[in-house]
Scaffold this active site. Structure first.
Site, PDB file in Angstrom:
ATOM      1  N   ASN A 151      12.083  30.656  32.615  1.00 29.78           N
ATOM      2  CA  ASN A 151      12.571  31.577  33.367  1.00 29.78           C
ATOM      3  C   ASN A 151      13.270  32.973  32.742  1.00 29.78           C
ATOM      4  O   ASN A 151      13.420  33.860  33.216  1.00 29.78           O
ATOM      5  CB  ASN A 151      13.929  31.116  34.161  1.00 29.78           C
ATOM      6  CG  ASN A 151      14.713  31.880  34.884  1.00 29.78           C
ATOM      7  OD1 ASN A 151      14.659  32.619  35.802  1.00 29.78           O
ATOM      8  ND2 ASN A 151      15.894  31.836  34.525  1.00 29.78           N
TER       9      ASN A 151
ATOM     10  N   TYR B 154       8.894  45.611  30.990  1.00 25.25           N
ATOM     11  CA  TYR B 154       8.926  44.471  31.723  1.00 25.25           C
ATOM     12  C   TYR B 154       7.770  44.548  32.646  1.00 25.25           C
ATOM     13  O   TYR B 154       7.381  43.061  32.943  1.00 25.25           O
ATOM     14  CB  TYR B 154      10.147  44.836  32.787  1.00 25.25           C
ATOM     15  CG  TYR B 154      10.697  43.656  33.614  1.00 25.25           C
ATOM     16  CD1 TYR B 154      11.053  42.422  33.319  1.00 25.25           C
ATOM     17  CD2 TYR B 154      10.180  43.939  35.005  1.00 25.25           C
ATOM     18  CE1 TYR B 154      11.424  41.867  34.261  1.00 25.25           C
ATOM     19  CE2 TYR B 154      10.398  43.177  35.985  1.00 25.25           C
ATOM     20  CZ  TYR B 154      11.088  41.723  35.636  1.00 25.25           C
ATOM     21  OH  TYR B 154      11.243  40.771  36.341  1.00 25.25           O
TER      22      TYR B 154
END
Length: 248
Positions: free
Chosen positions: A85, A160
């Site tokens: 995560n 990203y």
């Protein structure tokens, strides 16, 4: 869904989605390994009587990743669940993107996911003939970034989006490789979710089917399905948890 006696490694467990995942797993009986660069005291205070192990360090470092998995095995004897995560999100556009920021997002979001999967699968999950791996990606890895405004203008940056797209591709590749060992590999792709990464960013959710930002618990709910024994026939999937943003 219960996780009695199962051991789960959760990266980015100090806050946000990782914190919510760790707490929900612990509430359902799992032993949790809290991995973060920062202390996880806020998470630990919410674990109750659950067994836990805190491992602090840089997930981009292979030695730290291997040491974390080794400590998990030494402490609990096994590991059934991995939730990748932890992440970073630069918002520089292509013109202003630096190599430093490019590699920060790629290494944190994609390289660390590779390192942890490799370390838990070989030999531990492979020998056990069982495993549940959940990689947190993003709808930005599917559509090139969500337009936003506020103090941080524009979409999440190209590094990203590229890293999260890579997480999705890696999830599918590894799923095909390890299904024969009883290991499933899936991804949850959040939309706009209220975490530290989105602090100061304004998202227009009025066009979504569900007109609000997501919460860490919304994402954790999806993660727990993939982490459960109920998901034994589900692998290589990407579940968009985005309030209907990406419909159509």
């Amino acid at each position: 869904m219960t996780f009695s006696k199962e051991v789960a490694i959760v990266t980015g467990a100090a806050s946000g989605i990782g914190q919510a995942v760790a707490i929900q797993l612990a509430q359902q009986g799992a032993k949790v390994v809290l991995v973060d660069l920062n202390p996880c005291q806020q998470t630990i205070r919410q674990l109750g009587d659950a067994d836990y192990l805190e491992c602090l360090g840089d997930i981009r470092n292979k030695e730290f990743v291997r040491a974390t998995v080794d400590r998990t095995i030494e402490t609990f004897g096994e590991v059934q669940i991995l939730v990748n995560n932890a992440g970073t999100a630069s918002r520089l556009d292509l013109e202003d993107m630096t190599e430093e920021m490019w590699y920060r997002d790629l290494d944190t979001n994609l390289k660390a996911t590779f390192l942890f999967m490799q370390a838990v699968i070989y030999p531990h999950m492979k020998e056990a003939g069982y495993g549940r791996i959940i990689n947190i990606s993003s709808i930005s890895g599917m559509n090139g970034g969500v337009v936003s405004g506020g103090e941080k203008n524009g979409r999440s940056g190209p590094a990203y989006s590229a890293s999260k797209g890579g997480v999705i591709a890696l999830t599918k590749w590894v799923a095909k490789e390890v299904g024969k060992y009883g290991i499933t590999v899936n991804s949850v792709a959040p939309g706009a979710t209220a975490t530290a990464i989105t602090a100061g960013v304004k998202y227009d959710t009025s066009g979504q089917v569900i007109d609000r930002m997501g919460t860490p618990d919304d994402i954790a709910d999806a993660v727990l399905y993939f982490a459960s024994k109920n998901a034994g026939y589900t692998t290589s999937q990407v579940l968009k948890v985005d309030g209907g943003y990406s419909i159509g």
